[in-house]
Design a protein around this motif. Sequence first.
Motif, PDB file in Angstrom:
ATOM      1  N   LYS A  66       0.831  -1.216   0.000  1.00  0.00           N
ATOM      2  CA  LYS A  66       0.000   0.000   0.000  1.00  0.00           C
ATOM      3  C   LYS A  66       0.866   1.267   0.000  1.00  0.00           C
ATOM      4  N   THR A  67       2.059   1.171   0.603  1.00  0.00           N
ATOM      5  CA  THR A  67       2.923   2.357   0.684  1.00  0.00           C
ATOM      6  C   THR A  67       4.003   2.353  -0.415  1.00  0.00           C
ATOM      7  N   GLY A  68       3.812   1.520  -1.442  1.00  0.00           N
ATOM      8  CA  GLY A  68       4.656   1.639  -2.634  1.00  0.00           C
ATOM      9  C   GLY A  68       5.813   0.670  -2.741  1.00  0.00           C
ATOM     10  N   PHE A  69       5.888  -0.311  -1.835  1.00  0.00           N
ATOM     11  CA  PHE A  69       6.966  -1.315  -1.939  1.00  0.00           C
ATOM     12  C   PHE A  69       6.569  -2.391  -2.945  1.00  0.00           C
ATOM     13  N   GLU A  70       7.600  -2.948  -3.596  1.00  0.00           N
ATOM     14  CA  GLU A  70       7.390  -4.085  -4.509  1.00  0.00           C
ATOM     15  C   GLU A  70       8.236  -5.250  -4.037  1.00  0.00           C
ATOM     16  N   ARG A  71       7.732  -6.463  -4.287  1.00  0.00           N
ATOM     17  CA  ARG A  71       8.513  -7.662  -3.948  1.00  0.00           C
ATOM     18  C   ARG A  71       9.666  -7.775  -4.936  1.00  0.00           C
ATOM     19  N   VAL A  72      10.881  -7.940  -4.421  1.00  0.00           N
ATOM     20  CA  VAL A  72      12.038  -8.041  -5.324  1.00  0.00           C
ATOM     21  C   VAL A  72      12.820  -9.343  -5.119  1.00  0.00           C
ATOM     22  N   GLY A  73      12.431 -10.166  -4.143  1.00  0.00           N
ATOM     23  CA  GLY A  73      13.155 -11.420  -3.945  1.00  0.00           C
ATOM     24  C   GLY A  73      12.653 -12.179  -2.741  1.00  0.00           C
ATOM     25  N   LEU A  74      13.250 -13.353  -2.552  1.00  0.00           N
ATOM     26  CA  LEU A  74      12.875 -14.226  -1.435  1.00  0.00           C
ATOM     27  C   LEU A  74      14.169 -14.753  -0.825  1.00  0.00           C
ATOM     28  N   ARG A  75      14.314 -14.678   0.480  1.00  0.00           N
ATOM     29  CA  ARG A  75      15.503 -15.232   1.142  1.00  0.00           C
ATOM     30  C   ARG A  75      15.046 -16.449   1.944  1.00  0.00           C
ATOM     31  N   LYS A  76      15.486 -17.648   1.468  1.00  0.00           N
ATOM     32  CA  LYS A  76      15.017 -18.907   2.064  1.00  0.00           C
ATOM     33  C   LYS A  76      15.459 -19.027   3.518  1.00  0.00           C
ATOM     34  N   ASN A  77      14.530 -19.402   4.397  1.00  0.00           N
ATOM     35  CA  ASN A  77      14.813 -19.659   5.822  1.00  0.00           C
ATOM     36  C   ASN A  77      15.632 -18.553   6.476  1.00  0.00           C
ATOM     37  N   PHE A  78      15.331 -17.341   6.131  1.00  0.00           N
ATOM     38  CA  PHE A  78      16.061 -16.186   6.680  1.00  0.00           C
ATOM     39  C   PHE A  78      15.776 -16.027   8.174  1.00  0.00           C
ATOM     40  N   TYR A  79      14.539 -16.323   8.575  1.00  0.00           N
ATOM     41  CA  TYR A  79      14.150 -16.145   9.981  1.00  0.00           C
ATOM     42  C   TYR A  79      14.255 -17.460  10.740  1.00  0.00           C
ATOM     43  N   GLN A  80      14.501 -17.360  12.051  1.00  0.00           N
ATOM     44  CA  GLN A  80      14.504 -18.517  12.949  1.00  0.00           C
ATOM     45  C   GLN A  80      13.359 -18.342  13.950  1.00  0.00           C
ATOM     46  N   SER A  81      13.009 -19.451  14.606  1.00  0.00           N
ATOM     47  CA  SER A  81      12.056 -19.455  15.742  1.00  0.00           C
ATOM     48  C   SER A  81      10.757 -18.687  15.483  1.00  0.00           C
ATOM     49  N   PRO A  82       9.901 -19.106  14.590  1.00  0.00           N
ATOM     50  CA  PRO A  82      10.040 -20.261  13.716  1.00  0.00           C
ATOM     51  C   PRO A  82      10.794 -19.911  12.437  1.00  0.00           C
ATOM     52  N   SER A  83      11.377 -20.965  11.851  1.00  0.00           N
ATOM     53  CA  SER A  83      12.093 -20.791  10.586  1.00  0.00           C
ATOM     54  C   SER A  83      11.095 -20.389   9.484  1.00  0.00           C
ATOM     55  N   GLU A  84      11.472 -19.396   8.714  1.00  0.00           N
ATOM     56  CA  GLU A  84      10.549 -18.924   7.664  1.00  0.00           C
ATOM     57  C   GLU A  84      11.314 -18.130   6.610  1.00  0.00           C
ATOM     58  N   ASN A  85      10.800 -18.154   5.392  1.00  0.00           N
ATOM     59  CA  ASN A  85      11.402 -17.352   4.321  1.00  0.00           C
ATOM     60  C   ASN A  85      11.123 -15.873   4.556  1.00  0.00           C
ATOM     61  N   ALA A  86      12.038 -15.037   4.064  1.00  0.00           N
ATOM     62  CA  ALA A  86      11.814 -13.587   4.080  1.00  0.00           C
ATOM     63  C   ALA A  86      11.484 -13.125   2.672  1.00  0.00           C
ATOM     64  N   VAL A  87      10.454 -12.290   2.560  1.00  0.00           N
ATOM     65  CA  VAL A  87      10.171 -11.598   1.302  1.00  0.00           C
ATOM     66  C   VAL A  87      10.985 -10.306   1.340  1.00  0.00           C
ATOM     67  N   LEU A  88      11.753 -10.050   0.280  1.00  0.00           N
ATOM     68  CA  LEU A  88      12.518  -8.801   0.183  1.00  0.00           C
ATOM     69  C   LEU A  88      11.693  -7.808  -0.612  1.00  0.00           C
ATOM     70  N   MET A  89      11.585  -6.598  -0.083  1.00  0.00           N
ATOM     71  CA  MET A  89      10.773  -5.579  -0.755  1.00  0.00           C
ATOM     72  C   MET A  89      11.556  -4.269  -0.855  1.00  0.00           C
ATOM     73  N   THR A  90      11.285  -3.534  -1.929  1.00  0.00           N
ATOM     74  CA  THR A  90      11.967  -2.255  -2.152  1.00  0.00           C
ATOM     75  C   THR A  90      10.956  -1.212  -2.605  1.00  0.00           C
ATOM     76  N   LYS A  91      11.188   0.016  -2.150  1.00  0.00           N
ATOM     77  CA  LYS A  91      10.388   1.149  -2.638  1.00  0.00           C
ATOM     78  C   LYS A  91      11.344   2.165  -3.245  1.00  0.00           C
ATOM     79  N   ASN A  92      11.016   2.583  -4.469  1.00  0.00           N
ATOM     80  CA  ASN A  92      11.792   3.631  -5.125  1.00  0.00           C
ATOM     81  C   ASN A  92      11.220   4.986  -4.707  1.00  0.00           C
ATOM     82  N   LEU A  93      12.045   5.827  -4.085  1.00  0.00           N
ATOM     83  CA  LEU A  93      11.541   7.116  -3.584  1.00  0.00           C
ATOM     84  C   LEU A  93      11.471   8.176  -4.679  1.00  0.00           C
TER      85      LEU A  93
END
Length: 148
Positions: free
Chosen positions: A119-146
């Motif tokens: 909603k605030t203008g970010f776009e999905r630009v990638g996925l980082r597998k198992n980036f988070y722990q406890s619980p383990s989960e993928n991270a969505v990488l997002m970027t907003k061009n200002l």
Amino acid sequence: MSEIIVKKAEYSDVPQIAEIERDCIPQPWSEAAFAAALEDKKAVTLAAFCGSVLCGFVTGVYLLDTADIYSVAVSDEYRKKGIAKRLLEEFFSSLPNGVNSVGLEVRESNMPAIKLYEKTGFERVGLRKNFYQSPSENAVLMTKNLKD
Ligand SMILES: CC(C)(COP(=O)(O)OP(=O)(O)OC[C@H]1O[C@@H](n2cnc3c(N)ncnc32)[C@H](O)[C@@H]1OP(=O)(O)O)[C@@H](O)C(=O)NCCC(=O)NCCS
């Protein structure tokens, strides 16, 4: 509800900020980490107040032409009132002119946050597998061009 005021966070705000973070982030920053961010000239921490109640915050850092958001959170009872959107918009406005883009990582299952970022203008630009722990989960990488 009282008017929402967003301002630069101060040391006296750190306990409430850390409490909101503990309530809703699986691996929260400590009070010491938030206090250190306030000392960092390249970090921006903004707090939202409803009357005298600190109800949300955003914290991030910039370096050269990019910024990163570390955390944005709003207390449960103040959600869905536009407070996080306002915090992000004020975060973007507070960045120096040379900063062209803002990046972040978010848990893949965190739909409210992903929707907020879209909603605030970010776009999905990638996925980082198992980036988070406890619980383990993928991270969505997002970027907003200002500069759009
Ligand atoms: C994500 C979070 C910060 C949103 O805060 P908020 O103040 O409720 O968000 P806003 O009211 O500003 O919502 C702005 C937009 O985000 C989206 N959104 C927010 N909450 C949503 C939800 N529960 N479901 C779907 N979309 C949602 C909507 O698109 C909304 O716009 P709309 O109201 O016009 O539809 C809040 O849910 C929160 O603190 N979650 C826990 C912490 C967290 O996960 N932080 C992000 C990870 S770092």
